[in-house]
Design a protein around this motif. Structure first.
Motif, PDB file in Angstrom:
ATOM      1  N   ILE A   1       0.846  -1.187   0.000  1.00 48.80           N
ATOM      2  CA  ILE A   1       0.000   0.000   0.000  1.00 48.80           C
ATOM      3  C   ILE A   1       0.881   1.236   0.000  1.00 48.80           C
ATOM      4  CG2 ILE A   1      -1.745   1.331   1.260  1.00 48.80           C
ATOM      5  CD1 ILE A   1      -2.786  -1.238   2.455  1.00 48.80           C
ATOM      6  N   LEU A   2       0.613   2.137  -0.948  1.00 50.00           N
ATOM      7  CA  LEU A   2       1.303   3.423  -1.021  1.00 50.00           C
ATOM      8  C   LEU A   2       0.320   4.518  -0.613  1.00 50.00           C
ATOM      9  CD1 LEU A   2       3.118   3.005  -4.465  1.00 50.00           C
ATOM     10  CD2 LEU A   2       4.094   2.695  -2.195  1.00 50.00           C
ATOM     11  N   ILE A   3       0.746   5.415   0.243  1.00 51.90           N
ATOM     12  CA  ILE A   3      -0.135   6.466   0.741  1.00 51.90           C
ATOM     13  C   ILE A   3       0.439   7.829   0.393  1.00 51.90           C
ATOM     14  CG2 ILE A   3      -1.256   7.455   2.770  1.00 51.90           C
ATOM     15  CD1 ILE A   3      -0.772   4.735   4.159  1.00 51.90           C
ATOM     16  N   TRP A   4      -0.392   8.660  -0.235  1.00 54.65           N
ATOM     17  CA  TRP A   4       0.004  10.045  -0.511  1.00 54.65           C
ATOM     18  C   TRP A   4      -1.043  10.974   0.083  1.00 54.65           C
ATOM     19  CZ3 TRP A   4      -2.690  13.917  -2.988  1.00 54.65           C
ATOM     20  CH2 TRP A   4      -1.980  15.124  -3.162  1.00 54.65           C
ATOM     21  N   ASN A   5      -0.572  12.019   0.723  1.00 54.88           N
ATOM     22  CA  ASN A   5      -1.446  13.056   1.257  1.00 54.88           C
ATOM     23  C   ASN A   5      -0.685  14.372   1.227  1.00 54.88           C
ATOM     24  OD1 ASN A   5      -4.143  13.483   2.744  1.00 54.88           O
ATOM     25  ND2 ASN A   5      -2.676  14.536   4.067  1.00 54.88           N
ATOM     26  N   ARG A   6      -1.410  15.466   1.005  1.00 57.34           N
ATOM     27  CA  ARG A   6      -0.728  16.758   0.961  1.00 57.34           C
ATOM     28  C   ARG A   6      -0.056  17.078   2.293  1.00 57.34           C
ATOM     29  NH1 ARG A   6      -5.252  18.358  -2.500  1.00 57.34           N
ATOM     30  NH2 ARG A   6      -4.444  18.854  -4.568  1.00 57.34           N
ATOM     31  N   THR A   7      -0.691  16.678   3.392  1.00 57.57           N
ATOM     32  CA  THR A   7      -0.094  16.859   4.713  1.00 57.57           C
ATOM     33  C   THR A   7       0.636  15.580   5.082  1.00 57.57           C
ATOM     34  OG1 THR A   7      -1.920  18.327   5.347  1.00 57.57           O
ATOM     35  CG2 THR A   7      -0.547  17.448   7.129  1.00 57.57           C
ATOM     36  N   ARG A   8       1.964  15.634   5.095  1.00 58.32           N
ATOM     37  CA  ARG A   8       2.755  14.423   5.269  1.00 58.32           C
ATOM     38  C   ARG A   8       2.504  13.761   6.630  1.00 58.32           C
ATOM     39  NH1 ARG A   8       7.082  12.504   2.020  1.00 58.32           N
ATOM     40  NH2 ARG A   8       7.446  10.370   2.727  1.00 58.32           N
ATOM     41  N   ALA A   9       2.231  14.560   7.643  1.00 60.07           N
ATOM     42  CA  ALA A   9       1.997  13.977   8.969  1.00 60.07           C
ATOM     43  C   ALA A   9       0.797  13.034   8.954  1.00 60.07           C
ATOM     44  CB  ALA A   9       1.793  15.086   9.990  1.00 60.07           C
ATOM     45  N   LYS A  10      -0.224  13.342   8.156  1.00 66.87           N
ATOM     46  CA  LYS A  10      -1.403  12.487   8.097  1.00 66.87           C
ATOM     47  C   LYS A  10      -1.103  11.170   7.387  1.00 66.87           C
ATOM     48  CE  LYS A  10      -5.089  15.950   8.385  1.00 66.87           C
ATOM     49  NZ  LYS A  10      -6.310  16.482   7.731  1.00 66.87           N
ATOM     50  N   SER A  11      -0.337  11.221   6.308  1.00 65.49           N
ATOM     51  CA  SER A  11       0.017   9.975   5.627  1.00 65.49           C
ATOM     52  C   SER A  11       0.914   9.115   6.508  1.00 65.49           C
ATOM     53  CB  SER A  11       0.692  10.261   4.282  1.00 65.49           C
ATOM     54  OG  SER A  11       1.855  11.048   4.441  1.00 65.49           O
TER      55      SER A  11
ATOM     56  N   ASP B   1       6.251   9.893  -1.980  1.00 64.30           N
ATOM     57  CA  ASP B   1       6.713  11.274  -2.009  1.00 64.30           C
ATOM     58  C   ASP B   1       5.839  12.147  -2.908  1.00 64.30           C
ATOM     59  OD1 ASP B   1       8.869  10.861  -0.275  1.00 64.30           O
ATOM     60  OD2 ASP B   1      10.135  10.134  -1.906  1.00 64.30           O
ATOM     61  N   SER B   2       5.219  11.529  -3.918  1.00 63.74           N
ATOM     62  CA  SER B   2       4.349  12.290  -4.819  1.00 63.74           C
ATOM     63  C   SER B   2       3.214  11.399  -5.282  1.00 63.74           C
ATOM     64  CB  SER B   2       5.137  12.803  -6.037  1.00 63.74           C
ATOM     65  OG  SER B   2       5.481  11.720  -6.893  1.00 63.74           O
ATOM     66  N   ILE B   3       2.111  12.027  -5.665  1.00 70.07           N
ATOM     67  CA  ILE B   3       0.982  11.263  -6.174  1.00 70.07           C
ATOM     68  C   ILE B   3       1.345  10.625  -7.506  1.00 70.07           C
ATOM     69  CG2 ILE B   3      -0.040  13.326  -7.223  1.00 70.07           C
ATOM     70  CD1 ILE B   3      -1.890  10.217  -5.818  1.00 70.07           C
ATOM     71  N   ASP B   4       2.154  11.300  -8.326  1.00 71.34           N
ATOM     72  CA  ASP B   4       2.569  10.724  -9.606  1.00 71.34           C
ATOM     73  C   ASP B   4       3.326   9.416  -9.394  1.00 71.34           C
ATOM     74  OD1 ASP B   4       1.423  12.863 -10.859  1.00 71.34           O
ATOM     75  OD2 ASP B   4       3.309  13.788 -11.521  1.00 71.34           O
ATOM     76  N   GLU B   5       4.187   9.409  -8.386  1.00 70.54           N
ATOM     77  CA  GLU B   5       4.948   8.195  -8.079  1.00 70.54           C
ATOM     78  C   GLU B   5       4.018   7.045  -7.721  1.00 70.54           C
ATOM     79  OE1 GLU B   5       7.338   6.565  -4.196  1.00 70.54           O
ATOM     80  OE2 GLU B   5       7.576   8.686  -4.695  1.00 70.54           O
ATOM     81  N   ALA B   6       3.030   7.316  -6.904  1.00 67.31           N
ATOM     82  CA  ALA B   6       2.109   6.272  -6.476  1.00 67.31           C
ATOM     83  C   ALA B   6       1.246   5.767  -7.631  1.00 67.31           C
ATOM     84  CB  ALA B   6       1.230   6.798  -5.348  1.00 67.31           C
TER      85      ALA B   6
END
Length: 338
Positions: free
Chosen positions: A171-181, A201-206
């Protein structure tokens, strides 16, 4: 002489709180119930458009009412979900709350009150996971799930997909607020030590490596670029519910075979509304609804390399079906308890 009191109802009125809902609506049961119930009952469920009332009690506050009912002998219920939205609430207090009232549709007798916030989270995630299980490639089972967004719905989406797609091992997790991810990743690692959970690190990567991409954000600008979806990927769009919101670009819809949960998505989902207006998508390009997909009346995935897209906005139909399962399971479990 006074008249004798009326006989008590067959089942007393019950309150089913969030903890009880999690107990009586495990994802395997809920997903299976929706898979069977949507084709069997959705055509006969009356579900008027939700109505919204502005409230003068707080800035931008509103009350939304979502009714639904059925007269089918196997689904003799009427449900009303009331949702309050108070955007000015402090960060420590959620801005959205909900309650579901369940009645007997033949007599109007109230049967139960259910925690609407928990019910909504559970049924929304179950709908996404059901669609993914019907659209994922059976000969190339998905291994990597990407989650865009780490809000309240995200852990439910993870749990539901892991239940419906046991082949997922990463599972890969992306969120604009890194603390939440980071917090979500830690939670999922603790619950599923056999699954590799990582922060992207980025949504594109995921998006570029995922077999299933599930988005639950409030974005008004596309975050998923369709050109990055790998052949055979499945894209799940949950977040947008107004024409101003949008989680993917037009290229994702061009490349994908598109399905929706209900017809309401054609008027409410920003991705679809905008694509139709721009001529990127035609109404006939949307293959069918989740009910049709579950019934087998429309064809799902046609090849391992085909990209599929599922857009849900949620309606009271699934509230009713989820409330039915919760109520009947709860009553059955309490009746069997000595």
């Amino acid at each position: 002489m006074a008249a004798p009191p009326p006989p008590p109802p067959a089942n007393p009125f019950v309150y089913i709180d969030a903890a009880a809902l999690h107990s009586v609506l495990p994802f395997p049961s809920l997903i299976s119930h929706l898979r069977a119930g949507l084709p069997a009952f959705s055509a006969g469920i009356q579900c008027p458009h939700r109505v919204s009332f502005p409230l003068p009690t707080a800035p931008s506050a509103s009350l939304l009412l979502m009714p639904s009912w059925s007269a089918h002998p196997s689904l003799p219920y009427l449900a009303l979900k009331a949702v309050t939205s108070f955007p000015s609430n402090s960060p420590r207090l959620p801005s959205v709350h909900a309650a579901v009232s369940l009645f007997d549709s033949a007599s109007g007798v109230p049967l139960a009150s259910l925690d609407g916030s928990a019910l909504t989270l559970l049924r929304t995630a179950a709908v996404s996971a059901l669609a993914a299980s019907l659209l994922a490639s059976p000969s190339r089972p998905p291994a990597t799930l990407a989650l865009a967004g780490a809000g309240a719905l995200a852990p439910y989406l993870a749990e539901a997909h892991l239940s419906a797609l046991p082949s997922i091992s990463r599972i890969l997790i992306w969120n604009r607020t890194r603390a939440k991810s980071a917090a979500l990743a830690a939670k999922l690692r603790g619950a599923h030590p056999g699954v590799a959970v990582e922060e992207a690190d980025s949504i594109d990567e995921a998006v570029s490596v995922a077999d299933v991409v599930s988005c639950a954000t409030g974005s008004q600008e596309p975050i998923v670029r369709g050109e990055l979806l790998k052949p055979g990927a499945h894209l799940d769009l949950v977040g947008s519910f107004t024409p101003a919101m949008r989680e993917c670009d037009d290229e994702a819809l061009r490349r994908g075979r598109v399905f929706i949960d209900f017809e309401a998505a054609m008027q409410e989902a920003g991705e679809l509304v905008g694509a139709l207006q721009r001529g990127v998508l035609r109404r006939e390009d949307v293959v069918g609804t989740l009910s049709e997909l579950a019934a087998g009346s429309v064809e799902g995935r046609r090849s391992d390399d085909e990209i599929t897209v599922f857009k849900s906005v949620g309606t009271a139909v699934v509230d009713l079906l989820a409330a039915q399962l919760a109520y009947e399971t709860y009553i059955s479990s309490t009746a069997s308890t000595p």
